[in-house]
Design an enzyme around this catalytic site. Structure first.
Site, PDB file in Angstrom:
ATOM      1  N   ARG A 160     -12.521   2.699  -7.575  1.00  0.00           N
ATOM      2  CA  ARG A 160     -11.640   3.788  -7.958  1.00  0.00           C
ATOM      3  C   ARG A 160     -12.008   4.373  -9.316  1.00  0.00           C
ATOM      4  O   ARG A 160     -12.972   3.700  -9.985  1.00  0.00           O
ATOM      5  CB  ARG A 160     -10.035   3.269  -7.719  1.00  0.00           C
ATOM      6  CG  ARG A 160      -9.850   2.921  -6.528  1.00  0.00           C
ATOM      7  CD  ARG A 160      -8.193   2.785  -6.665  1.00  0.00           C
ATOM      8  NE  ARG A 160      -8.028   2.200  -5.175  1.00  0.00           N
ATOM      9  CZ  ARG A 160      -6.610   2.468  -4.642  1.00  0.00           C
ATOM     10  NH1 ARG A 160      -5.738   2.425  -5.580  1.00  0.00           N
ATOM     11  NH2 ARG A 160      -6.451   2.042  -3.537  1.00  0.00           N
TER      12      ARG A 160
ATOM     13  N   ASN B 183       1.215   3.249  -2.805  1.00  0.00           N
ATOM     14  CA  ASN B 183       1.677   3.749  -4.408  1.00  0.00           C
ATOM     15  C   ASN B 183       1.283   5.187  -4.651  1.00  0.00           C
ATOM     16  O   ASN B 183       2.261   5.844  -5.266  1.00  0.00           O
ATOM     17  CB  ASN B 183       1.468   2.875  -5.397  1.00  0.00           C
ATOM     18  CG  ASN B 183       2.040   1.291  -5.287  1.00  0.00           C
ATOM     19  OD1 ASN B 183       3.055   1.318  -4.457  1.00  0.00           O
ATOM     20  ND2 ASN B 183       1.584   0.431  -5.997  1.00  0.00           N
TER      21      ASN B 183
ATOM     22  N   SER C 103      -7.532  -5.354  -5.021  1.00  0.00           N
ATOM     23  CA  SER C 103      -8.790  -5.977  -4.211  1.00  0.00           C
ATOM     24  C   SER C 103     -10.130  -5.817  -4.965  1.00  0.00           C
ATOM     25  O   SER C 103      -9.880  -4.986  -6.085  1.00  0.00           O
ATOM     26  CB  SER C 103      -8.958  -5.008  -2.822  1.00  0.00           C
ATOM     27  OG  SER C 103      -9.350  -3.797  -2.976  1.00  0.00           O
TER      28      SER C 103
ATOM     29  N   ASN D  59     -11.036  -2.478  -4.880  1.00  0.00           N
ATOM     30  CA  ASN D  59     -10.335  -1.295  -5.864  1.00  0.00           C
ATOM     31  C   ASN D  59     -10.995  -0.930  -7.030  1.00  0.00           C
ATOM     32  O   ASN D  59     -10.763   0.060  -7.798  1.00  0.00           O
ATOM     33  CB  ASN D  59      -8.841  -1.772  -6.181  1.00  0.00           C
ATOM     34  CG  ASN D  59      -8.070  -1.845  -4.930  1.00  0.00           C
ATOM     35  OD1 ASN D  59      -7.175  -2.609  -4.725  1.00  0.00           O
ATOM     36  ND2 ASN D  59      -8.343  -0.768  -3.923  1.00  0.00           N
TER      37      ASN D  59
ATOM     38  N   ASP E  32       0.684  -1.289   0.209  1.00  0.00           N
ATOM     39  CA  ASP E  32      -0.135   0.073   0.088  1.00  0.00           C
ATOM     40  C   ASP E  32       0.786   1.081  -0.063  1.00  0.00           C
ATOM     41  O   ASP E  32       2.137   1.219   0.476  1.00  0.00           O
ATOM     42  CB  ASP E  32      -0.877  -0.197   1.124  1.00  0.00           C
ATOM     43  CG  ASP E  32      -2.047   1.020   1.250  1.00  0.00           C
ATOM     44  OD1 ASP E  32      -2.419   1.405  -0.173  1.00  0.00           O
ATOM     45  OD2 ASP E  32      -2.540   1.460   2.267  1.00  0.00           O
TER      46      ASP E  32
ATOM     47  N   SER F 159      -7.942  -4.605   5.226  1.00  0.00           N
ATOM     48  CA  SER F 159      -8.496  -4.427   3.926  1.00  0.00           C
ATOM     49  C   SER F 159      -9.025  -5.554   3.201  1.00  0.00           C
ATOM     50  O   SER F 159      -8.723  -5.832   2.013  1.00  0.00           O
ATOM     51  CB  SER F 159      -7.778  -3.633   3.168  1.00  0.00           C
ATOM     52  OG  SER F 159      -7.297  -2.400   3.786  1.00  0.00           O
TER      53      SER F 159
ATOM     54  N   ARG G  49       0.179   7.693  -2.708  1.00  0.00           N
ATOM     55  CA  ARG G  49       0.580   8.711  -2.127  1.00  0.00           C
ATOM     56  C   ARG G  49       2.225   9.061  -2.309  1.00  0.00           C
ATOM     57  O   ARG G  49       2.593  10.082  -2.283  1.00  0.00           O
ATOM     58  CB  ARG G  49       0.482   8.342  -0.481  1.00  0.00           C
ATOM     59  CG  ARG G  49      -0.845   8.699  -0.149  1.00  0.00           C
ATOM     60  CD  ARG G  49      -1.119   7.984   1.320  1.00  0.00           C
ATOM     61  NE  ARG G  49      -1.311   6.600   0.999  1.00  0.00           N
ATOM     62  CZ  ARG G  49      -1.184   5.833   2.160  1.00  0.00           C
ATOM     63  NH1 ARG G  49      -1.034   6.090   3.441  1.00  0.00           N
ATOM     64  NH2 ARG G  49      -1.368   4.553   1.967  1.00  0.00           N
ATOM     65  N   TRP G  50       2.913   7.803  -2.649  1.00  0.00           N
ATOM     66  CA  TRP G  50       4.294   8.083  -2.947  1.00  0.00           C
ATOM     67  C   TRP G  50       4.492   8.942  -4.281  1.00  0.00           C
ATOM     68  O   TRP G  50       5.323   9.851  -4.406  1.00  0.00           O
ATOM     69  CB  TRP G  50       4.749   6.801  -3.315  1.00  0.00           C
ATOM     70  CG  TRP G  50       6.239   6.678  -3.730  1.00  0.00           C
ATOM     71  CD1 TRP G  50       7.290   6.539  -2.925  1.00  0.00           C
ATOM     72  CD2 TRP G  50       6.972   6.792  -4.960  1.00  0.00           C
ATOM     73  NE1 TRP G  50       8.434   6.617  -3.368  1.00  0.00           N
ATOM     74  CE2 TRP G  50       8.185   6.508  -4.742  1.00  0.00           C
ATOM     75  CE3 TRP G  50       6.426   6.792  -6.214  1.00  0.00           C
ATOM     76  CZ2 TRP G  50       9.136   6.740  -5.924  1.00  0.00           C
ATOM     77  CZ3 TRP G  50       7.280   6.950  -7.327  1.00  0.00           C
ATOM     78  CH2 TRP G  50       8.710   6.912  -7.104  1.00  0.00           C
TER      79      TRP G  50
END
Ligand code: IPE
Ligand code: IPE
Ligand code: MG
Length: 233
Positions: A64, A15, A58, A61, A13, A182, A17-18
Site C-alpha cells: 500500500r 476499514n 498482512s 499490506n 476487513d 488472503s 471502504r467504511w
C-alpha cells in the site's frame, strides 16, 4: 462436542471502504477499526472463548501507499503504548504473530511493551497478526525445524514452531464482503467454520457476533466423521 468455540479468528476487513463511504480518508476507518477491535475483544474473551486471533496487517499490506502504511504503523505504536492499560484492566493477554522483518524499532518496542505488560493475564489471549502471512509462518517454521536438526515432526511438535502455539481455529469470520482468506492462518483454519459477512469491520458489533455464534452452533461439525446418533438409521 463443545458447542461454543474455543478459538475465534477475525479477518478485519473493510476499514478503508467504511471511511470512503463517509467521504473521509482511509486512515479514519483504521482508527475506527481499532475502537471496534477493543470493544469486540473484550466482549468475545469474556465469553467462553479462550483465544481471539485478529488479522491487523498482512505481509502483503506493505504494497500500500507509504502514507497508509506509515499511518497504520504509527497507529500501532500509539495503541500498543497507550492502551496496554485497557488490556491489563480487562485481564487480556496480548501476543503477536508475524515476521519482525520490515517492522521499525518503534513498532517492535510498542509490541514488546504490551506483550510483556499483559503476559500474566488470564481472561483470554488476543493474538494480533501483524506483518503476518501464513505462507511465511509455515516456511519460517520449516527453516527453524531444519536448524534444530529435528529427525521427525509430529502435529504437536510442528505447532510449537508456529508463531504461537494455539488451538485450531473453530470459528473464522471475515468482514468486508470479500470471500477469501488472503494468506491468513491457512494451517490453523483447517477445520474452521467460516463466515463471510458483508458488514464493514468498523460496523461489526457484539450483536452481529451473537448472530454468527447462533448460526455456528447449528452447524454440524463432523471433522470427516459421521454423527450416527443424529441419523435415525
Ligand atoms: C482492513 O481494512 C485493515 C487492513 C488491511 C490494515 P482495509 O484497509 O483492507 O479496508 P478496505 O478493504 O480497503 O475497505
Ligand atoms: C486482509 O485484508 C488483511 C487484513 C485484514 C489485515 P486485505 O484488504 O489486505 O485483503 P485483500 O487484498 O482484499 O485480499
Ligand atoms: Mg481490504
Amino acid at each position: 462436542m463443545k458447542k461454543t468455540p474455543n478459538h475465534v479468528a477475525i479477518i478485519l476487513d473493510g476499514n478503508g471502504r467504511w471511511a470512503e463511504k463517509r467521504n473521509k480518508k482511509r486512515s479514519f476507518g483504521h482508527k475506527e477499526g481499532f475502537e471496534t477491535l477493543k470493544k469486540l475483544s473484550q466482549y468475545i474473551l469474556n465469553s467462553e472463548v479462550s483465544v481471539l486471533s485478529v488479522y491487523a496487517f498482512s505481509t502483503e499490506n506493505f504494497k500500500r501507499s507509504e502514507e497508509e502504511v506509515s499511518f497504520l504503523m504509527n497507529l500501532f505504536i500509539e495503541k500498543f503504548t497507550k492502551e496496554f492499560e485497557y488490556y491489563q484492566k480487562e485481564n487480556i493477554k496480548v501476543v503477536f504473530s508475524g515476521r519482525e522483518t520490515n517492522l521499525s524499532k518503534d513498532v517492535l518496542k510498542a509490541m514488546n511493551k504490551i506483550q510483556s505488560m499483559t503476559k500474566n493475564n488470564t481472561l483470554g489471549t488476543l493474538n494480533i497478526c501483524l506483518n503476518y502471512g501464513s505462507n511465511y509462518e509455515i516456511i519460517d517454521a520449516c527453516n527453524n525445524i531444519i536448524k534444530d536438526n529435528v529427525d521427525e515432526v509430529t502435529i504437536e511438535s510442528f505447532n510449537k514452531y508456529l508463531y504461537q502455539d494455539l488451538p485450531m481455529i473453530d470459528l473464522l469470520i471475515r468482514t468486508g464482503k470479500e470471500k477469501r482468506l488472503s494468506n491468513f492462518m491457512l494451517y490453523q483454519a483447517a477445520y474452521a467454520e467460516i463466515f463471510f459477512l458483508d458488514t464493514l469491520f468498523p460496523d461489526f458489533d457484539s450483536k452481529e457476533y451473537e448472530k454468527v455464534l447462533e448460526d455456528y452452533k447449528k452447524r454440524d461439525r463432523r471433522f470427516g466423521g459421521i454423527n450416527y446418533e443424529k441419523k435415525n438409521n
